[in-house]
Design a protein around this motif. Structure first.
Motif, PDB file in Angstrom:
ATOM      1  N   LEU A 106       0.826  -1.210   0.000  1.00 15.44           N
ATOM      2  CA  LEU A 106       0.000   0.000   0.000  1.00 15.44           C
ATOM      3  C   LEU A 106       0.857   1.256   0.000  1.00 15.44           C
ATOM      4  N   LYS A 107       2.077   1.146   0.518  1.00 10.31           N
ATOM      5  CA  LYS A 107       2.974   2.313   0.546  1.00 10.31           C
ATOM      6  C   LYS A 107       3.250   2.837  -0.850  1.00 10.31           C
ATOM      7  N   GLU A 108       3.216   1.945  -1.843  1.00 12.79           N
ATOM      8  CA  GLU A 108       3.484   2.357  -3.213  1.00 12.79           C
ATOM      9  C   GLU A 108       2.310   3.095  -3.841  1.00 12.79           C
ATOM     10  N   LEU A 109       1.143   3.060  -3.186  1.00 19.15           N
ATOM     11  CA  LEU A 109      -0.056   3.682  -3.749  1.00 19.15           C
ATOM     12  C   LEU A 109      -0.374   5.034  -3.132  1.00 19.15           C
ATOM     13  N   THR A 110       0.453   5.471  -2.169  1.00 16.68           N
ATOM     14  CA  THR A 110       0.135   6.723  -1.480  1.00 16.68           C
ATOM     15  C   THR A 110       0.072   7.910  -2.433  1.00 16.68           C
ATOM     16  N   GLY A 111       0.903   7.896  -3.462  1.00 19.21           N
ATOM     17  CA  GLY A 111       0.946   9.027  -4.382  1.00 19.21           C
ATOM     18  C   GLY A 111      -0.279   9.178  -5.258  1.00 19.21           C
ATOM     19  N   ILE A 112      -1.081   8.107  -5.391  1.00 19.12           N
ATOM     20  CA  ILE A 112      -2.300   8.185  -6.202  1.00 19.12           C
ATOM     21  C   ILE A 112      -3.557   7.980  -5.363  1.00 19.12           C
ATOM     22  N   ALA A 113      -3.431   8.120  -4.036  1.00 16.16           N
ATOM     23  CA  ALA A 113      -4.568   7.875  -3.143  1.00 16.16           C
ATOM     24  C   ALA A 113      -5.836   8.632  -3.551  1.00 16.16           C
ATOM     25  N   PRO A 114      -5.763   9.909  -3.955  1.00 16.37           N
ATOM     26  CA  PRO A 114      -6.992  10.626  -4.320  1.00 16.37           C
ATOM     27  C   PRO A 114      -7.706  10.044  -5.544  1.00 16.37           C
ATOM     28  N   LEU A 115      -7.009   9.235  -6.334  1.00 10.89           N
ATOM     29  CA  LEU A 115      -7.613   8.666  -7.545  1.00 10.89           C
ATOM     30  C   LEU A 115      -8.271   7.310  -7.311  1.00 10.89           C
ATOM     31  N   LEU A 116      -7.989   6.683  -6.170  1.00  9.98           N
ATOM     32  CA  LEU A 116      -8.319   5.271  -5.982  1.00  9.98           C
ATOM     33  C   LEU A 116      -9.805   4.955  -6.055  1.00  9.98           C
ATOM     34  N   THR A 117     -10.664   5.900  -5.718  1.00 11.17           N
ATOM     35  CA  THR A 117     -12.101   5.607  -5.725  1.00 11.17           C
ATOM     36  C   THR A 117     -12.766   5.952  -7.053  1.00 11.17           C
ATOM     37  N   ASP A 118     -11.997   6.421  -8.029  1.00  9.61           N
ATOM     38  CA  ASP A 118     -12.565   6.644  -9.359  1.00  9.61           C
ATOM     39  C   ASP A 118     -12.982   5.283  -9.931  1.00  9.61           C
ATOM     40  N   LYS A 119     -14.234   5.144 -10.323  1.00  4.00           N
ATOM     41  CA  LYS A 119     -14.745   3.855 -10.787  1.00  4.00           C
ATOM     42  C   LYS A 119     -14.063   3.376 -12.059  1.00  4.00           C
ATOM     43  N   LYS A 120     -13.415   4.299 -12.765  1.00  5.69           N
ATOM     44  CA  LYS A 120     -12.746   3.913 -14.017  1.00  5.69           C
ATOM     45  C   LYS A 120     -11.325   3.403 -13.769  1.00  5.69           C
ATOM     46  N   LEU A 121     -10.862   3.472 -12.518  1.00  2.10           N
ATOM     47  CA  LEU A 121      -9.506   3.038 -12.176  1.00  2.10           C
ATOM     48  C   LEU A 121      -9.515   1.697 -11.449  1.00  2.10           C
ATOM     49  N   SER A 122      -8.721   0.768 -11.936  1.00  2.00           N
ATOM     50  CA  SER A 122      -8.533  -0.520 -11.271  1.00  2.00           C
ATOM     51  C   SER A 122      -7.053  -0.699 -10.951  1.00  2.00           C
ATOM     52  N   ILE A 123      -6.791  -1.307  -9.808  1.00  2.00           N
ATOM     53  CA  ILE A 123      -5.419  -1.641  -9.410  1.00  2.00           C
ATOM     54  C   ILE A 123      -5.314  -3.160  -9.354  1.00  2.00           C
ATOM     55  N   ILE A 124      -4.367  -3.721 -10.091  1.00  2.00           N
ATOM     56  CA  ILE A 124      -4.104  -5.162 -10.051  1.00  2.00           C
ATOM     57  C   ILE A 124      -2.757  -5.376  -9.383  1.00  2.00           C
ATOM     58  N   LEU A 125      -2.747  -6.233  -8.354  1.00  2.00           N
ATOM     59  CA  LEU A 125      -1.529  -6.518  -7.595  1.00  2.00           C
ATOM     60  C   LEU A 125      -1.254  -8.021  -7.648  1.00  2.00           C
ATOM     61  N   PRO A 126      -0.461  -8.465  -8.633  1.00  2.00           N
ATOM     62  CA  PRO A 126      -0.140  -9.896  -8.728  1.00  2.00           C
ATOM     63  C   PRO A 126       1.017 -10.264  -7.810  1.00  2.00           C
ATOM     64  N   GLU A 127       0.909 -11.420  -7.153  1.00  2.00           N
ATOM     65  CA  GLU A 127       2.008 -11.925  -6.342  1.00  2.00           C
ATOM     66  C   GLU A 127       2.989 -12.643  -7.267  1.00  2.00           C
ATOM     67  N   ILE A 128       4.262 -12.258  -7.205  1.00  2.00           N
ATOM     68  CA  ILE A 128       5.234 -12.817  -8.145  1.00  2.00           C
ATOM     69  C   ILE A 128       6.484 -13.317  -7.427  1.00  2.00           C
ATOM     70  N   THR A 129       7.220 -14.154  -8.134  1.00  2.00           N
ATOM     71  CA  THR A 129       8.552 -14.581  -7.719  1.00  2.00           C
ATOM     72  C   THR A 129       9.539 -14.013  -8.728  1.00  2.00           C
ATOM     73  N   VAL A 130      10.610 -13.409  -8.231  1.00  2.00           N
ATOM     74  CA  VAL A 130      11.583 -12.789  -9.130  1.00  2.00           C
ATOM     75  C   VAL A 130      13.000 -13.232  -8.785  1.00  2.00           C
ATOM     76  N   VAL A 131      13.878 -13.034  -9.739  1.00  2.00           N
ATOM     77  CA  VAL A 131      15.316 -13.161  -9.513  1.00  2.00           C
ATOM     78  C   VAL A 131      15.894 -11.755  -9.574  1.00  2.00           C
ATOM     79  N   GLU A 132      16.512 -11.327  -8.475  1.00  2.00           N
ATOM     80  CA  GLU A 132      17.207 -10.039  -8.464  1.00  2.00           C
ATOM     81  C   GLU A 132      18.671 -10.293  -8.779  1.00  2.00           C
ATOM     82  N   LYS A 133      19.155  -9.610  -9.818  1.00  2.00           N
ATOM     83  CA  LYS A 133      20.536  -9.819 -10.247  1.00  2.00           C
ATOM     84  C   LYS A 133      21.421  -8.694  -9.718  1.00  2.00           C
ATOM     85  N   ARG A 134      22.567  -9.105  -9.165  1.00  2.00           N
ATOM     86  CA  ARG A 134      23.533  -8.161  -8.609  1.00  2.00           C
ATOM     87  C   ARG A 134      24.907  -8.414  -9.213  1.00  2.00           C
ATOM     88  N   ALA A 135      25.688  -7.347  -9.324  1.00  2.00           N
ATOM     89  CA  ALA A 135      27.040  -7.461  -9.855  1.00  2.00           C
ATOM     90  C   ALA A 135      28.034  -6.944  -8.823  1.00  2.00           C
TER      91      ALA A 135
END
Length: 244
Positions: A106-135
């Motif tokens: 939810l911390k990532e959505l604070t910047g668009i909080a005023p838009l969240l209740t617009d019926k034309k806006l949907s937020i999709i939050l998929p749970e994923i597995t990733v590989v983070e690459k470091r050098a």
């Protein structure tokens, strides 16, 4: 392709996946914006792996133009860290103990909080597995975003998608208020929300009670009520006819 020079593997993979899901065209100019995906019915889909607030102006303008907008922001449920030497040879591979959740993101959505209740806006939050690459680096380095307290002898180079699991979709007042515990006294404060989450066996949500209330208040879904003491208490705002 336009607008893809600095695209990460993760962003590219998610864009390809959702292009198929929505039968959408990639990298399309809509009015003055370059959009990740444009659907046949005119809906716009934006993939934002971090800093969703950066989409506030773009999403706000598209919504004002009466377009439906979907923002996809992944929840990294599991992360595998691969560190390579400067010659590209893999020197370590391990699982990160850090796991994100619907509530932590939810911390990532604070910047668009005023838009969240617009019926034309949907937020999709998929749970994923990733590989983070470091050098590995020759000397300790500061992170590119400058957030490191202590320098490290490596730099992140990319993230790659491994799997996509459960997805959460939030659209409209009912979905956002549905993030609150089911059994909640009225009025309520952050402490009562935390206790209710624990009682409902949602311990992963409890630490984010304050953040959730902040989001819901900025979205115009709850309001403060007078109450003795130092804690802020809230109630759910009554719906207007246009909100139903």
């Amino acid at each position: 392709m336009i607008n893809t020079l600095n695209e990460s593997q993760l962003h590219k993979a998610l864009k390809t996946f959702y292009a198929v899901q929505f039968s959408a065209q990639e990298e399309v100019q809509v009015e003055r914006w370059i959009c990740d995906l444009a659907c046949p019915d005119g809906e716009i889909v934006e993939i934002q792996t971090k800093n969703v607030g950066a989409l506030k102006e773009k999403a706000g303008a598209l919504l004002a133009a009466k377009r439906r907008v979907t923002i996809v922001h992944p929840i990294i449920k599991e992360k595998i860290i691969e560190t390579c030497a400067q010659d590209g040879k893999l020197v370590s591979r391990r699982k990160s103990p850090k796991k994100e959740s619907l509530y932590s993101e939810l911390k990532e959505l604070t910047g668009i909080a005023p838009l969240l209740t617009d019926k034309k806006l949907s937020i999709i939050l998929p749970e994923i597995t990733v590989v983070e690459k470091r050098a590995k680096t020759d000397s300790p380095q500061q992170a590119k975003n400058g957030r490191r307290r202590f320098k490290k002898d490596w730099q992140k180079t990319d993230k790659a998608l491994l799997t996509i699991g459960t997805s959460w979709k939030l659209n409209g007042k009912k979905d956002w208020l549905g993030l609150l515990p089911k059994e909640l006294p009225a009025p309520f404060c952050a402490a009562t929300v935390r206790d209710a989450f624990i009682a409902e066996q949602k311990k992963e949500a409890a630490p984010y009670a304050n953040l959730l209330l902040w989001i819901l208040r900025k979205a115009g879904l709850i309001e403060r009520v007078p109450h003795e003491g130092r804690a802020y208490f809230y109630k759910i705002k009554k719906s207007r006819p246009s909100d139903c």
